[in-house]
Write a protein that holds these residues in place. Structure first.
Motif, mmCIF file in Angstrom:
data_model
loop_
_atom_site.group_PDB
_atom_site.id
_atom_site.type_symbol
_atom_site.label_atom_id
_atom_site.label_comp_id
_atom_site.label_asym_id
_atom_site.label_seq_id
_atom_site.Cartn_x
_atom_site.Cartn_y
_atom_site.Cartn_z
ATOM 1 N N PRO A 228 -33.795 18.475 -62.044
ATOM 2 C CA PRO A 228 -32.546 19.165 -62.424
ATOM 3 C C PRO A 228 -32.714 20.677 -62.352
ATOM 4 O O PRO A 228 -33.780 21.208 -62.677
ATOM 5 C CB PRO A 228 -32.315 18.687 -63.850
ATOM 6 N N SER A 229 -31.667 21.334 -61.928
ATOM 7 C CA SER A 229 -31.543 22.787 -61.750
ATOM 8 C C SER A 229 -32.192 23.285 -60.455
ATOM 9 O O SER A 229 -32.002 24.455 -60.095
ATOM 10 C CB SER A 229 -32.106 23.579 -62.933
ATOM 11 N N GLN A 230 -32.937 22.433 -59.772
ATOM 12 C CA GLN A 230 -33.553 22.860 -58.514
ATOM 13 C C GLN A 230 -32.591 22.680 -57.339
ATOM 14 O O GLN A 230 -31.443 22.269 -57.515
ATOM 15 C CB GLN A 230 -34.853 22.080 -58.294
ATOM 16 N N ARG B 181 -21.931 25.412 -54.624
ATOM 17 C CA ARG B 181 -23.354 25.067 -54.687
ATOM 18 C C ARG B 181 -23.933 24.652 -53.333
ATOM 19 O O ARG B 181 -25.118 24.322 -53.256
ATOM 20 C CB ARG B 181 -23.575 23.913 -55.677
ATOM 21 N N SER C 215 -28.702 23.990 -57.848
ATOM 22 C CA SER C 215 -28.456 23.684 -59.276
ATOM 23 C C SER C 215 -28.075 22.224 -59.490
ATOM 24 O O SER C 215 -27.059 21.916 -60.112
ATOM 25 C CB SER C 215 -27.348 24.603 -59.823
ATOM 26 N N THR D 85 -27.863 18.338 -60.681
ATOM 27 C CA THR D 85 -27.885 17.592 -61.941
ATOM 28 C C THR D 85 -28.050 16.114 -61.599
ATOM 29 O O THR D 85 -27.932 15.733 -60.434
ATOM 30 C CB THR D 85 -26.587 17.792 -62.732
#
Length: 120
Positions: A14-16, A68, A86, A88
């Motif tokens: 997550p967030s990568q 994104r 980003s 999730t």
């Protein structure tokens, strides 16, 4: 016969940033008038169009993912690439690349799909 093959990591935290490449054989990604697409299917849901890159190099994105998403290409390798920032767990899906002539036209060639799981 055009063939598409997705490649990239199967697990992203997550967030990568999720990064996938589609390698095309049997046809050039710069050939008139095709669009080269990224599409995904989350578990238990339908297909979702992410975006595409036109043979001219222009890019188009789903409004819901546009902030994104980045799609680029390497014409020397006949590849196009998806970057989704980003991520999730809701970005967990099977990701496909596919070709179409444009809006309203069917996807005539697909990759086999690659599973990407977003998890820590």
């Amino acid at each position: 016969q055009v063939q598409l093959q997705e490649s990239g990591p199967g697990l992203v935290k997550p967030s990568q940033t999720l990064s996938l490449t589609c390698t095309v054989s049997g046809g050039s990604i710069t050939t008139n008038y095709y669009y080269w697409n990224w599409i995904r299917q989350p578990p238990g849901k339908g297909l979702e169009w992410i975006g595409n890159i036109h043979y001219s190099g222009s890019t188009y994105y789903s409004p819901s993912l546009k902030s994104r998403t980045s799609i680029s290409r390497d014409t020397s390798k006949n590849q196009f690439t998806l970057q989704l920032n980003s991520v999730t767990p809701e970005d967990t899906a099977v990701y496909y690349c596919a070709r179409t002539k444009g809006l309203g036209w069917p996807y005539d060639y697909w990759g086999q799909g690659t599973q990407v799981t977003v998890s820590s």
